[in-house]
Design an enzyme around this catalytic site. Structure first.
Site, PDB file in Angstrom:
ATOM      1  N   TYR A 140       8.151 -69.556  -8.100  1.00  0.00           N
ATOM      2  CA  TYR A 140       7.888 -69.067  -8.563  1.00  0.00           C
ATOM      3  C   TYR A 140       7.844 -67.371  -8.303  1.00  0.00           C
ATOM      4  CZ  TYR A 140       3.730 -67.792 -11.854  1.00  0.00           C
ATOM      5  OH  TYR A 140       3.610 -66.984 -13.327  1.00  0.00           O
ATOM      6  N   ASP A 171      10.797 -70.723 -11.803  1.00  0.00           N
ATOM      7  CA  ASP A 171      10.772 -69.589 -12.930  1.00  0.00           C
ATOM      8  C   ASP A 171      10.391 -68.441 -12.164  1.00  0.00           C
ATOM      9  OD1 ASP A 171       9.622 -68.386 -14.497  1.00  0.00           O
ATOM     10  OD2 ASP A 171       8.126 -68.874 -14.705  1.00  0.00           O
ATOM     11  N   HIS A 178       6.791 -73.627 -21.082  1.00  0.00           N
ATOM     12  CA  HIS A 178       8.293 -73.159 -20.996  1.00  0.00           C
ATOM     13  C   HIS A 178       8.408 -74.920 -21.256  1.00  0.00           C
ATOM     14  CE1 HIS A 178       8.216 -69.579 -17.864  1.00  0.00           C
ATOM     15  NE2 HIS A 178       6.916 -69.926 -17.917  1.00  0.00           N
TER      16      HIS A 178
END
Length: 709
Positions: free
Chosen positions: A546, A582, A667
């Site tokens: 992340y 991500d 997302h």
């Protein structure tokens, strides 16, 4: 009043023109036409409708448009004169002229506009009819009758009402009265409506086989191909009738009788049927899969009509012997080789396969299993599918037999595992060695109801390993979340915590995850989590990331990732990296962002350097080089910032890469399937692992050796 004509009314959508007034529009229109030609100007919730008094004024506005608040505006007809209508469920035998005559009740049918729908790439109809109606009724019924046959109607031009609220002006999926999906969700444990699996008070129940004791998951022991609703499967068996290639499958399952025989063909099909009858004894036969034809092609060569006749007779004989059974008729696989004779035989096989497809479409309870396309890649025969020692090009290899197993047996007769006979090994066991992985930014899981919905949804997707980002998990809650994931039907779970309002990553495994998995490394900020999957021949590093939103932090984050040197502690085996998560960074400012940015994202240079160092391939972009598909949307801004990267040498084992909607976050979810089959080693070219020479240990040893020399 249903015949009111609006042919002189035009409109444009007012989205982006907040607070627009009639005076503004009238002023701009006066620059194009005489305002005395304007009948009315109406501003609704969605658009502005201008009604004119003559055709010339209307045409001039449609052609030239107007400029409102320094933006060009184009006008469109409020109501088209021609309505396109689609008719579903009309019988194949119903004449087009009869349909046109019946539809005259709704308006004037344009002559010659009645067309039939076809399945793409074939001459087989799909049951749809298309026609154009001039001056159509304002609203068409969702269902009507053509004589004694009931059909469904679909039309453009706002003629079809929503089946939820019965109003026009919007599609059914956008209706405000549409039932909420949550109210219709079924419990994954007992299949009842009204509660979820984490609060289920009932005994597990499989809605697929109607047997209590186990929930319906990825597959069921009583799974069937044709889903015909039969529940009495206790004394039923399935039969496989084939030739030499099918004999290599051996005994696949206690529910499957392999009645294959080397040299079998359609001409001697009664003998194969007798063998099946002897083996099935007194059991009831549920399904019969037929995998023949190669020997018939060898014998009859170009005489496709004779083979077609034999196939038709064989199907009739099976239906006569087993009238309550379903039949799976497999296409004839091609032969390996480029000689003129083999090309001629392959052409004959293709022609027969076309006939088999049409035969299956015509016959009841007969399904077509397409094996031909599995042995082609880009129009070329896949030679590795065939036995190298067979000069005839007919017999398939272990890999080809695996395809036969997975597509013919596992698909046609629904067997989850099988045994394949090999002349190198007495018995070779083939198991499911594929891994479906996914990456999701869940945008926080602290809400109990959302967490339960997310866990239930992930279980329903049958994903083997899921990497989560932005979980907002804290150390005090990991035990509770582990327990909830298992209660909702999951397996093991691993968490790297952040704070209660930021960061945090996690890895979820499905309940029947069979691979050896362990966490090898985490960071202290809840942004990095590295797991390992070990097989007999390789180690797969799953790196869940992340990345920070801040540009400078993101830049340093990518720089620090280059120091992951301990991934290759064991040089005796192959190592593959799979980075997913991500990344908060678009690789292409034009393709991966909308609207596109003038400058590249901060940290992109470091990210590309990271991809270069670990020799990573961008999976989705390599499959779709020019497509635009975004994984994140907020307001009018869209971007693709969620990725799955893998070692380039692993790319050939990646399939089914998708980006699709995740209903609980801004997302989308990114998924891929990795083939983890252990490769049978043999003679061939040895390729050195380049990561070995990049280590300090190798560099120092090489310098010492060179100095000694």
């Amino acid at each position: 009043m249903s015949r009111v004509s609006r042919q002189l009314s035009i409109h444009f959508y007012t989205k982006g023109f907040k607070g627009i007034k009639h005076d503004e529009i009238l002023t701009e229109i006066s620059n194009q036409i005489d305002i005395n030609k304007v009948g009315s100007i109406q501003i609704t919730e969605k658009d502005c409708i201008v009604s004119l008094k003559d055709v010339e004024s209307k045409d001039k506005l449609v052609v030239n448009g107007i400029t409102v608040r320094n933006r060009s505006v184009n006008f469109f007809d409020v109501e088209k004169s021609i309505t396109h209508v689609t008719i579903k469920d009309a019988p194949y035998e119903l004449d087009d002229c009869y349909i046109g005559t019946q539809m005259l009740r709704f308006g004037q049918v344009v002559p010659g506009s009645v067309k039939r729908g076809y399945i793409k790439g074939t001459d087989i109809e799909n049951g749809a009819r298309y026609l154009d109606i001039l001056n159509c009724e304002s609203v068409l019924p969702l269902r009507t009758s053509l004589g004694r046959f009931e059909v469904r109607l679909f039309a453009d031009n706002n003629r079809t009402p929503c089946f939820h609220c019965k109003l026009t002006g919007h599609p059914s999926y956008q209706c405000k009265d549409r039932p909420k999906i949550l109210n219709e969700r079924r419990c994954y444990n007992c299949a009842a409506i009204g509660h979820l699996a984490n609060a289920c008070p009932n005994e597990p129940y499989c809605s697929y086989c109607n047997i209590k004791g186990h929930p319906r998951r990825d597959y069921c022991d009583n799974d069937t191909l044709f889903e015909d609703g039969k529940n009495d499967t206790a004394n039923t068996v399935n039969i496989l009738i084939g030739a030499s290639n099918c004999t290599r499958l051996g005994e696949t399952d206690e529910k499957v009788i392999n009645a294959s025989k080397s040299g079998a063909n359609f001409e001697n099909f009664p003998q194969s049927l007798d063998l099946a009858a002897q083996k099935s004894d007194s059991h009831k036969v549920d399904k019969v899969a037929i995998c023949l034809g190669s020997n018939d092609i060898s014998k009859h060569k170009d005489d496709c009509d004779q083979i077609n006749l034999l196939v038709t007779k064989a199907v009739a004989q099976v239906k006569s012997a087993y009238p309550e059974s379903h039949v799976g008729l497999c296409s004839i696989i091609p032969r390996k080789g480029n000689s003129a004779q083999i090309n001629r035989l392959n052409q004959s096989a293709t022609n027969v396969n076309k006939f088999i497809r049409k035969l299956c479409a015509r016959e009841d309870n007969v399904d077509f299993v397409d094996l031909e396309k599995l042995f082609y890649r880009n129009g070329t025969i896949i030679r590795s599918m065939f036995d190298k020692a067979d000069n005839s090009g007919v017999h398939i290899s272990i890999e080809g037999t695996r395809v036969y197993c997975m597509r013919t047996i596992a698909k046609s007769l629904r067997v989850t595992t099988c045994y394949i006979r090999s002349k190198h090994k007495s018995l070779l066991y083939i198991n499911k060695m594929s891994l479906k992985i996914a990456s999701i930014n869940v945008n926080g899981l602290r809400n109990n109801q959302k967490r339960a919905l997310v866990f239930n949804w992930i279980v329903s997707q049958n994903i083997d390993l899921v990497c989560l980002q932005e979980t907002h998990c804290t150390h005090d809650e990991t035990g509770l979340w582990n327990r909830e994931w298992k209660e909702n039907g999951g397996g093991e779970s691993f968490w790297n915590c952040g704070t209660n309002d930021s960061r945090g990553v996690g890895i979820l495994l499905r309940k029947d995850f069979t691979h050896c998995f362990d966490i090898s490394m985490i960071d202290n900020n809840g942004r990095i989590q590295i797991g390992e999957i070990k097989t007999n021949t390789a180690v797969y590093h799953i790196i869940n990331l992340y990345t920070p939103n801040n540009g400078s932090d993101r830049k340093h984050f990518f720089e620090n990732l280059k120091n992951l040197n301990d991934l290759y502690a064991d040089d005796s085996t192959d190592h593959y990296n799979v980075f997913l998560g991500d990344f908060n960074c678009a690789l292409d400012r034009k393709l991966d962002r909308a609207p596109s940015h003038q400058n590249e994202d901060t940290g992109l240079k470091e990210l590309k350097s990271l991809l270069l160092k670990f020799e990573l391939d961008v999976i989705w972009r390599s499959k779709f080089p020019t497509n635009r598909r975004y994984s994140f949307q907020r307001g009018n801004s869209k971007s693709r910032i969620d990725y799955i990267f893998c070692t380039k040498s692993l790319s050939c084992k990646i399939s089914n890469t998708r980006i699709f909607t995740f209903p609980f976050s801004d997302h989308d979810i990114v998924t891929s399937k990795i083939k983890l089959d252990d490769i049978e080693r043999g003679p061939g070219m040895w390729i050195m692992n380049l990561n070995t020479i990049k280590t300090d240990e190798f560099s120092n040893a090489f310098k010492t050796f060179w100095e000694i020399g």
